[in-house]
Design a protein around this motif. Structure first.
Motif, PDB file in Angstrom:
ATOM      1  N   HIS A  76     -19.287  41.845 -47.285  1.00  0.00           N
ATOM      2  CA  HIS A  76     -18.454  42.483 -46.215  1.00  0.00           C
ATOM      3  C   HIS A  76     -18.650  41.625 -45.006  1.00  0.00           C
ATOM      4  O   HIS A  76     -19.999  41.337 -44.574  1.00  0.00           O
ATOM      5  CB  HIS A  76     -18.807  43.758 -45.975  1.00  0.00           C
ATOM      6  N   ASP A  77     -17.752  40.945 -44.028  1.00  0.00           N
ATOM      7  CA  ASP A  77     -18.106  40.077 -43.104  1.00  0.00           C
ATOM      8  C   ASP A  77     -16.997  40.367 -41.944  1.00  0.00           C
ATOM      9  O   ASP A  77     -15.844  40.846 -42.401  1.00  0.00           O
ATOM     10  CB  ASP A  77     -18.325  38.728 -43.491  1.00  0.00           C
ATOM     11  N   ASP A  78     -17.366  39.998 -40.748  1.00  0.00           N
ATOM     12  CA  ASP A  78     -16.446  40.110 -39.627  1.00  0.00           C
ATOM     13  C   ASP A  78     -16.600  39.226 -38.791  1.00  0.00           C
ATOM     14  O   ASP A  78     -17.561  38.978 -37.951  1.00  0.00           O
ATOM     15  CB  ASP A  78     -16.711  41.573 -39.055  1.00  0.00           C
ATOM     16  N   TYR A  79     -15.898  38.124 -38.663  1.00  0.00           N
ATOM     17  CA  TYR A  79     -15.914  36.885 -38.220  1.00  0.00           C
ATOM     18  C   TYR A  79     -14.448  36.201 -37.995  1.00  0.00           C
ATOM     19  O   TYR A  79     -13.416  36.546 -38.703  1.00  0.00           O
ATOM     20  CB  TYR A  79     -16.772  35.892 -38.609  1.00  0.00           C
ATOM     21  N   ARG A 121     -11.552  40.326 -40.581  1.00  0.00           N
ATOM     22  CA  ARG A 121     -12.503  41.070 -41.589  1.00  0.00           C
ATOM     23  C   ARG A 121     -12.260  40.823 -42.934  1.00  0.00           C
ATOM     24  O   ARG A 121     -11.030  40.772 -43.242  1.00  0.00           O
ATOM     25  CB  ARG A 121     -12.508  42.446 -40.996  1.00  0.00           C
ATOM     26  N   ARG A 122     -13.256  40.973 -43.990  1.00  0.00           N
ATOM     27  CA  ARG A 122     -13.155  40.503 -45.097  1.00  0.00           C
ATOM     28  C   ARG A 122     -14.209  41.101 -46.144  1.00  0.00           C
ATOM     29  O   ARG A 122     -15.325  41.516 -45.643  1.00  0.00           O
ATOM     30  CB  ARG A 122     -13.156  39.023 -45.289  1.00  0.00           C
TER      31      ARG A 122
END
Length: 123
Positions: free
Chosen positions: A98-101, A105-106
């Protein structure tokens, strides 16, 4: 010059019906076609009006793929990332990464055959 777009990708999976059900629920896609493949085996095409994933299986398809050989992952966009994650988990798969950049988000998940998918939301 007209801009191109990806029309379809054809991937080998051990159970095209199971994979088609996941993608239909996850992305709101519909089955476009199913039948015998030109190479033997069978295929299920699932997607939208102008693009789709062809899910092929045959006697030689064993699954157990490894990331990067030759495919790293296939990515999809969704409007509601949390709902998409619930669908993935509902099919017994485990989201990770999980990542948010920028730009969104993804998360990622591996399907039953070891194929990696990325799910992204720009909303």
């Amino acid at each position: 010059m007209a801009q191109g777009r990806l029309e379809h990708a054809n991937i080998s999976v051990t159970d095209p019906d199971r994979s088609a059900a996941l993608l239909a629920e996850l992305l709101g896609w519909k089955e476009r076609w199913r039948g015998t493949s030109q190479l033997g085996g069978r295929s299920v095409h699932v997607g939208a009006e102008h693009d789709y994933i062809a899910l092929y299986t045959g006697d030689q398809v064993k699954g157990d793929y490894r990331k990067g050989q030759p495919l790293n992952h296939i990515a999809f966009t969704v409007g509601d990332l949390d709902a998409a994650e619930a669908v993935v988990e509902g099919h017994g798969l485990k989201p990770f990464g999980h990542d948010d950049y920028d730009p969104g988000r993804r998360f990622y998940f591996f399907d039953w055959d070891g194929i990696e998918f990325e799910v992204v939301s720009y909303e």
